[in-house]
Enzyme design. Structure first.
Site, mmCIF file in Angstrom:
data_model
loop_
_atom_site.group_PDB
_atom_site.id
_atom_site.type_symbol
_atom_site.label_atom_id
_atom_site.label_comp_id
_atom_site.label_asym_id
_atom_site.label_seq_id
_atom_site.Cartn_x
_atom_site.Cartn_y
_atom_site.Cartn_z
ATOM 1 N N SER C 307 0.814 -1.217 0.000
ATOM 2 C CA SER C 307 0.000 0.000 0.000
ATOM 3 C C SER C 307 0.843 1.261 0.000
ATOM 4 O O SER C 307 1.935 1.298 0.586
ATOM 5 C CB SER C 307 -0.884 0.038 1.256
ATOM 6 O OG SER C 307 -1.703 -1.086 1.334
ATOM 7 N N HIS C 416 -7.177 0.152 6.451
ATOM 8 C CA HIS C 416 -6.788 -1.234 6.698
ATOM 9 C C HIS C 416 -6.843 -1.585 8.185
ATOM 10 O O HIS C 416 -7.227 -2.697 8.547
ATOM 11 C CB HIS C 416 -5.413 -1.520 6.104
ATOM 12 C CG HIS C 416 -5.415 -1.525 4.613
ATOM 13 N ND1 HIS C 416 -6.152 -2.409 3.878
ATOM 14 C CD2 HIS C 416 -4.799 -0.717 3.700
ATOM 15 C CE1 HIS C 416 -5.990 -2.173 2.582
ATOM 16 N NE2 HIS C 416 -5.171 -1.137 2.448
#
Lengths: 481, 481, 481, 481
Positions: C307, C416
């Site tokens: 990410s 997340h």
């Protein structure tokens, strides 16, 4: 060279995809590891272990083939070709036919002779159809044979056997017509890009433009090769006969309303499988698509192609080079052409047009056609148009193939004429791409498919060698030397 | 008689469905209305008007055929059979083969001879594949030929040609395996009902029970006959070898959890298309299904059938009637059988068992088997079980077909043995339906398909005529006269 | 500006596609042509003529809206917002609730109050779902409202109503998870290209690489917008945690065998519909995909993301600019950084490193980060790696959003962590694209989804604000000022 | 009693199918085993553990519910109903609305009040949509509530909440129209058999007849309950208005060519899901099917129903029993009826017709209608026809529902009139089945859907209570007392 690479590439990609399936099957084959290819073929034919076992053996052979280099593949094919019918059995069967006295005996004897004549290699080739992707393997195998055989008569015989089998399996009755559009799988569209050879697809945007709502694309598929198009045709729905392929392919042109179109233009037909050369579906494809379009779009009044004339330039150059080239155009035409040209610099330097005047008409035409980009010079183009159009009409309607005096010299003309189309119009600057200029001097033809007359035209051409054409074209072609 | 009606029914239903399509095509055929069938066939072969026209002609012929009565159809077929290869061309081609000196010349000559031998009627039959439902038409046509030919050698030759074509087209490589369940189209399920001949499907509830979650049904389909199953197999997922088909088909039995089954029982295999007789797929179907089930249900350890023994009763009756029938069972066995029976009324009346005592063992057995419902009389059944089981084992393992001494006399046994199965168990009262009692004396067999040994068994049986069986069965069959 | 154009573009494309359908429906609306928009809305609500008529009216309104310019659209929306609940009815219903004495009376009164409170504009918005592509119209309408409302409280109320409706309709229970691969329709793949915003898809070859056999792509779809992905995730199947997105996206890298992968890397998640902002499915998507992948590929042991850290650079610059920036790095770190740099040319000219020595550590870091392409200068990179990695760990684990002290400052980290992932690893030079360098100083993070701990982590973060992380990361983040 | 069993059956079948899925999900719920249902509901609402966890909890609750007996289920539902909105929060929110001074403040306050009023039980019900087959669970749950609530106001409130949710989710915009035919899955066709309540399907052959080429069947489906039809309509394609349902359903009647039909007869409409009572789609279904048929079959000129008159007999009996029954028919009519009857045996015995003559007209009619099979007695039938037809016309056009003086008393008449149909024709002996005789005295009605007038008729009936009818019907109904 690039073809070779490409062809290898095709087989090798197939290899990757099915490799694990074939490997699994091959692993199940029991038998010594030292078996030669010939032993393996023999075992495959012997049918020991039943059909499942035979399938595994076929997979093992296919995998072995793909693992070979070119030399090895040629050897493999020669071994395979050697599996011929038994001469003694043929002789005996022939004797029985010769000796047969009553009709039933004769029929039986003939049946036996046919079976005796069937070479074991044909059964072996047939075995490959039973493995996954086996049909594609055989099609690609024939493509490779065509490339490799190069005068080798043994391979030629094998290739001929395979062609017979494929012709049987790819009978048009087995084919499925499918429409392809922008909702089709990307993997399939990628193949269109790869197989389109008439007017190359340059980008995905170009592709998308060819699949828009005012376009149609149809392909034939075979149930045993469901991911592979066999042949496809691209159609534009327009008003009036299209005259320029560049305009058709212009991505910036506005999208038309298909319901208002009166004409369907078939502007590209491509055979996809080299391994099916000589097994034609193009004929059926066009007629099936005409039927489908007529049903969907009642506004359509005409169906025509916009086609290249791939043999025109070469033929013209040959004629101009040959002695009788002089007869191709008259002195008046030549004079008009010369007038359209700017005076050559050298000539000027050398004191005027005298040099040029000494040219024959053929030389003048050759000189003009050698100018890069002549089609953009308006005066030159204007002077050339009547000359080239006239010559093209003559080429299409009067020139014959060397192999057959009833057959049009141009292969695309022959294809459409034998399908029952007629020569409708010649389009000046119809394809000014590099390829179009080089092969067809920028000209394109509309072949018209008139549903009411397709059969008559087909019969006239195939039976008597008559080439149907619009009156204007016929006039142009008249008085041909 | 009912078969005939049914067969006609099949063609006539096809007729209704495609009639309008064929009529439309037939209407497009140009040509005199007075053309005879033979003229039409000739025109079809001549290929005038191109392939589209040929297709229309084929449709017209097919429609004409369906419009005929039985007499007319026989005439039609005889005319068709008359389109034979040209004798002169065959003779010349044979001479060339005989005269060929080098291998290439020979190969070419043989190729020509094969083509010369191909009768035009074969091309004509092939034409029918190009029309809608044409493949089904040809399959039904062969079914009709088989029924009508009745010793007519001309038709037999035609039938043989068609069989060759169909064998080619229905090569197992072209077939698609599909699972059928309760979510399949009702129109398809209706066909299962119609085609199931081993254990008739009585109601939709019976059918649903056979498609429940502890059952499987698979069929082969051909891409050119997508609505028609060619052959299908019904499978029950159970624990241990199933021994009674009535229990398998009991609609009230609780549904089992398929994940816990250890055995797949193939309890019914049906060929659906009479027109494909002699072109077998059953072999492949079982093995494909074994593969599919093994992948889906890892708990499965065994694959076996629960099969009828259709020839057992007839064979037994014949043997008992013949002189040597006496050898079939011993005096001890006969005595035990007699003891199990209630004394016959007449005998009693006549003063005891004297009459019965005079019976031979064969007569005793015949008498018992003639009792309706003997299988429900426990003492009788108990006494019969060892006798019939032993006789059945001998029948299966020792008796040969009259045509071939290596081949099992029982057709179902031959089918499974040649597929590589072995005789695993004989089931007493395995099928007590009327049909089961009549044909198999109530017995059923489990043939076991052991994936690890299928090929060996196949080879042993096909090559050497050995019939693999479980030890117990082998013991029973030993000491056979 | 480009957003605006794009958004308009979206609606306008929809317009073209459905325009004829809507026009046909609108044409069937009876009523004066001078009706104002408000009249039309009123008529639509009045339900005159039944539901079919109401649908036509909705189509007419939708078409009218699309025909307006920005000003007109704002007016339209303000008129629509004005269809509020009736104040008197609300007052009476509130009184009844207040006066209710027994529970049943109260329940009934509350039900009435809820209905009284429902503004007619909500019913009007709901009407649009009944027209073709109406759901997409509403989604795009909300996207436009979000862009246009700009503090307008009337529009904000309307936008909030629409959000409530959409949240209801796009409940995750209604969504369908579909795999997307190279066999998906090109029209769908084109949308992926359009919607991918994390790591732009540059070419079709790039796209194909992302859909190869060692990749997976999944999207959620809604049955009422079947051609439009709502959110999609791209997954790479690899060995070990991926550390560089450039390596993942390298088209020339060999394709891996997915069966051998032990880790699934989620490297790009994209919301496709601006009009569904705030209605999240990303959470569910990841968990559903984890479930699907685990079932298909038993070799997978870990599920993690690769990410970006989109807020890192900006936060770092802000901190370096602020006074307390000095606390970010120690004098020792700064000295090491300076040593890694080549002496500045000017400094050299001015007589050595004196100038540089006067820098604060923050100034040194700023100076280094300002060097274009510093990540390619090995000594600089080596010196920076421990500093930036440490700062990033602190940023991720310690810095809070201004709106909420329990929420991670970085939006991707927040996403997340609230899904139940933990911060697993920081990757040096994980994304050296221009965007990656600019936003994340080239760093990337792996967030690990451990199926066994997802719920605990989720609870810890959402409930107590704890941010789970690997030990190494936690150590780095410790001792943070 | 049988309904109850059936309804339980529905839920229980669902149970079996999804049981393992739900059990797996339930097993993943962490938490004490001693949790009460209320605790579980609370935990589910608290949303601990994220959405996935909430889904598992919902599955556990659903499974728990299905495991309960009727008593337990009622308790479960009462507990669920108790999750009401917070009274304090509602009070505060109401005060804010009351106190709001400017429009924006008011809008915000009203939004908050709406949220405060939303009872938690509604969120809980919504949770069930996220589990497999959850939508079907909710639909069946409401069916069960309707059956169980029996005056329980707590359950009534819950049922009302669920109805609101279902009405939202089953908005007609979400429904898919699908054609059902003989190629549809048997599992679906089996459901038609189960749900058809107007004219029971007796056998698969009856079913097949209703799906033949001269019939059509269409159903609405919801994407979240894809295997369950919601409502379906059966259509016959005929020439002229059909007048007898027995003739329509005659399996031996020849199949008609649909292309030649001029009239589509809707002869059976069935709602399949009791849990969707009061959420109507029938209206839309008919209009959508009219549109589809019109597009496919241009020969269709009229669309009409062949409908029962389910309330006619009961109404007539009631009126005849009541005092004013005498006004229903005149003495002349009664006399004609009496003349058509054979003299009663008793009467004869008692000396003639004197007894009968003393009957009132109402008594005569009652006596005749009490004769079993009167419709087969030609003289009686002939005499009754004008009387009953006239009474039926009056019943349809003049009689009002007790609840609403503008509404037709007959429920089927009300349904079609409010859809915009008109009463076109009354058919004597239209349905002579036992049910048809009992409920409708053998009469059936054609309601005509004239696409050009549907909206006007709808408005007239819904707005003003006018009941459109053909002139002949209107005349018959005139002069009604």
């Amino acid at each position: 060279m690039s073809d070779l690479a490409e062809q290898n590439g095709l087989l090798d990609r197939a290899l990757r995809r099915v490799t694990s399936l074939w490997r699994d099957m091959a692993d199940r084959v029991t038998g010594s590891d030292e078996e030669t290819i010939e032993d393996q073929m023999r075992a495959c034919l012997a049918g020991r272990g039943g059909e499942v076992s035979a399938r595994n053996r076929a997979a093992k052979l296919a995998q072995a083939y793909l693992g070979l280099d070119t030399e090895g593949r040629i050897d493999f094919l020669r071994v395979l070709a050697g599996f011929d019918s038994d001469p003694a059995a043929v002789r005996i069967a022939m004797e029985r036919v010769a000796d047969a006295t009553d009709p039933e005996e004769l029929a039986t004897a003939k049946g036996r002779l046919r079976r005796a004549l069937e070479p074991p290699r044909v059964r072996l080739l047939t075995q490959f159809t039973t493995i996954p992707d086996g049909m594609k393997f055989l099609v690609d195998l024939r493509a490779e044979m065509l490339r490799l055989m190069d005068g080798d008569k043994r391979l030629a015989v094998l290739e001929n056997d395979l062609k017979g089998l494929l012709a049987n399996w790819f009978d048009v009755g087995f084919l499925e017509l499918k429409r392809i559009d922008w909702n089709s799988p990307a993997a399939l569209l990628e193949k269109l890009v790869q197989y389109e050879a008439v007017h190359r697809i340059r980008t995905w945007r170009d592709l998308k433009n060819r699949l828009d709502s005012d376009r149609r694309c149809y392909a034939f598929f075979h149930p045993r090769m469901p991911d592979e198009p066999l042949i496809f045709v691209e159609v534009a729905l327009v008003k009036g006969l299209a005259e320029s392929v560049q305009r058709l392919l212009d991505e910036k042109a506005p999208v038309q309303d298909p319901a208002r179109a009166d004409t369907a233009i078939f502007y590209s037909i491509n055979n996809c499988q080299r391994g099916l050369d000589g097994i034609s579906f193009g004929n059926f494809l066009i007629k099936r698509v005409v039927g489908v379009l007529g049903g969907e779009l009642p506004g359509l009044k005409a169906y025509a192609t916009l086609s290249p004339i791939p043999g025109f330039s070469r033929w013209l150059q040959n004629r101009l080079a040959a002695e009788e080239g002089g007869k191709l155009l008259s002195e008046e035409e030549a004079t008009a052409l010369r007038a359209a040209l700017p005076p050559p610099r050298d000539a000027e330097a050398a004191g005027g047009t005298a040099v040029v005047a000494a040219e024959t008409p053929a030389e003048t035409l050759k000189r003009i056609l050698a100018r890069r980009g002549w089609f953009r010079e308006e005066p030159v183009a204007r002077a050339l148009e009547p000359v080239l159009t006239r010559l093209c009409a003559g080429y299409l309607l009067n020139e014959a193939a060397s192999s057959n005096p009833k057959r049009a010299r141009d292969p695309v003309a022959h294809f459409h004429l034998s399908n029952g189309a007629r020569v409708e119009r010649i389009n000046w600057r119809g394809d000014v791409s590099e390829k179009g200029m080089k092969e067809s001097a920028g000209l394109m033809v509309n072949y018209l498919y008139d549903p009411a007359r397709i059969e008559d035209y087909h019969e006239e051409y195939v039976g008597e060698g008559k080439r149907p054409a619009a009156t204007a074209i016929r006039k142009l072609a008249r008085g041909w030397a």
